[in-house]
Every structure is written in structure tokens, then in C-alpha cells.
Write a protein that holds these residues in place. Structure first.
Motif, PDB file in Angstrom:
ATOM      1  N   LEU A   5       1.052  -1.099   0.156  1.00 31.56           N
ATOM      2  CA  LEU A   5       0.417  -0.429  -0.233  1.00 31.56           C
ATOM      3  C   LEU A   5       1.242   1.202  -0.311  1.00 31.56           C
ATOM      4  O   LEU A   5       0.773   2.214  -0.818  1.00 31.56           O
ATOM      5  CB  LEU A   5      -0.929  -0.068   1.229  1.00 31.56           C
ATOM      6  CG  LEU A   5      -2.329  -0.875   0.532  1.00 31.56           C
ATOM      7  CD1 LEU A   5      -2.449  -1.238   2.857  1.00 31.56           C
ATOM      8  CD2 LEU A   5      -3.015  -1.349   0.276  1.00 31.56           C
ATOM      9  N   THR A   6       1.731   1.175   0.487  1.00 33.70           N
ATOM     10  CA  THR A   6       3.049   1.944   0.521  1.00 33.70           C
ATOM     11  C   THR A   6       3.642   2.589  -0.811  1.00 33.70           C
ATOM     12  O   THR A   6       3.662   3.658  -1.101  1.00 33.70           O
ATOM     13  CB  THR A   6       4.041   2.345   1.772  1.00 33.70           C
ATOM     14  OG1 THR A   6       3.792   1.671   3.038  1.00 33.70           O
ATOM     15  CG2 THR A   6       5.044   3.384   2.189  1.00 33.70           C
ATOM     16  N   ARG A   7       3.713   1.202  -0.996  1.00 35.65           N
ATOM     17  CA  ARG A   7       4.880   2.149  -2.811  1.00 35.65           C
ATOM     18  C   ARG A   7       3.571   2.208  -3.838  1.00 35.65           C
ATOM     19  O   ARG A   7       3.564   3.274  -3.876  1.00 35.65           O
ATOM     20  CB  ARG A   7       4.853   0.237  -2.935  1.00 35.65           C
ATOM     21  CG  ARG A   7       5.498  -0.073  -4.096  1.00 35.65           C
ATOM     22  CD  ARG A   7       6.751  -0.732  -4.696  1.00 35.65           C
ATOM     23  NE  ARG A   7       7.070  -0.299  -6.154  1.00 35.65           N
ATOM     24  CZ  ARG A   7       7.566  -1.641  -6.604  1.00 35.65           C
ATOM     25  NH1 ARG A   7       6.772  -2.745  -6.109  1.00 35.65           N
ATOM     26  NH2 ARG A   7       7.551  -1.687  -8.083  1.00 35.65           N
ATOM     27  N   VAL A   8       2.297   2.014  -3.143  1.00 35.33           N
ATOM     28  CA  VAL A   8       1.416   2.247  -4.267  1.00 35.33           C
ATOM     29  C   VAL A   8       1.126   3.969  -4.287  1.00 35.33           C
ATOM     30  O   VAL A   8       1.163   4.548  -5.208  1.00 35.33           O
ATOM     31  CB  VAL A   8      -0.345   1.448  -4.123  1.00 35.33           C
ATOM     32  CG1 VAL A   8      -1.157   1.763  -5.149  1.00 35.33           C
ATOM     33  CG2 VAL A   8      -0.055   0.277  -5.128  1.00 35.33           C
ATOM     34  N   LYS A   9       0.964   4.089  -2.828  1.00 36.24           N
ATOM     35  CA  LYS A   9       0.858   5.765  -2.472  1.00 36.24           C
ATOM     36  C   LYS A   9       2.220   5.908  -2.982  1.00 36.24           C
ATOM     37  O   LYS A   9       1.987   7.382  -3.386  1.00 36.24           O
ATOM     38  CB  LYS A   9       0.618   5.786  -0.871  1.00 36.24           C
ATOM     39  CG  LYS A   9      -0.995   5.772  -0.846  1.00 36.24           C
ATOM     40  CD  LYS A   9      -0.679   5.414   0.700  1.00 36.24           C
ATOM     41  CE  LYS A   9      -1.924   4.514   1.313  1.00 36.24           C
ATOM     42  NZ  LYS A   9      -2.391   4.632   2.711  1.00 36.24           N
ATOM     43  N   ASN A  10       3.336   6.524  -2.852  1.00 43.45           N
ATOM     44  CA  ASN A  10       4.415   6.662  -3.705  1.00 43.45           C
ATOM     45  C   ASN A  10       4.778   6.886  -5.226  1.00 43.45           C
ATOM     46  O   ASN A  10       4.843   7.404  -5.628  1.00 43.45           O
ATOM     47  CB  ASN A  10       5.821   6.250  -2.030  1.00 43.45           C
ATOM     48  CG  ASN A  10       5.584   5.983  -1.336  1.00 43.45           C
ATOM     49  OD1 ASN A  10       4.887   7.504  -1.077  1.00 43.45           O
ATOM     50  ND2 ASN A  10       6.041   5.988  -0.510  1.00 43.45           N
ATOM     51  N   PRO A  12       2.059   6.309  -7.706  1.00 41.30           N
ATOM     52  CA  PRO A  12       0.777   6.227  -8.249  1.00 41.30           C
ATOM     53  C   PRO A  12       0.847   5.903  -9.386  1.00 41.30           C
ATOM     54  O   PRO A  12      -0.486   4.473 -10.150  1.00 41.30           O
ATOM     55  CB  PRO A  12       0.312   7.354  -8.587  1.00 41.30           C
ATOM     56  CG  PRO A  12       1.508   8.524  -8.029  1.00 41.30           C
ATOM     57  CD  PRO A  12       3.103   7.882  -7.179  1.00 41.30           C
TER      58      PRO A  12
END
Length: 59
Positions: A5-10, A12
Motif C-alpha cells: 500500500l505504501t509503494r502504491v501511494k508513493n 501512483p
């Protein structure tokens, strides 16, 4: 999961714009085994307090 989830937020652009996530809550799972004479075997697994219970369904 948290790292993803953190990777997807960072990042996009990592996920395609039209991508959709579906989440399902299973109430039962059914398996079917075909037969050449069309006498298929159907099994359903349903949650129980001790895990999952298995039942045979008629065709």
C-alpha cells in the motif's frame, strides 16, 4: 500488505488507471467434478465453528 500500500501511494503510476480491486467475503465454496455421462459431483464447503464442513450436493 502494508509495504504494498505504501509503494502504491508513493508510485501512483505503478497501477493502471482503469484497474479495479474487488473484495469478496466467502460464504461458501463449491467444487464441481465433471463426468462423461454428465453425473457430475458437486461438493460445497461452508464455514463452521470448527473450520469448514463439506456437503455433497445433488447434481
Amino acid at each position: 500488505m502494508e509495504a504494498s500500500l505504501t509503494r502504491v501511494k508513493n508510485e501512483p503510476d505503478l497501477v493502471a488507471p482503469g484497474w479495479t480491486l474487488y473484495s469478496m467475503c466467502r460464504e461458501s465454496v463449491e467444487f464441481r467434478q465433471g463426468d462423461r455421462q454428465r453425473r457430475h459431483t458437486r461438493l460445497v464447503h461452508v464455514p463452521s465453528p470448527d473450520g469448514w464442513s463439506k456437503q455433497m450436493l445433488w447434481p
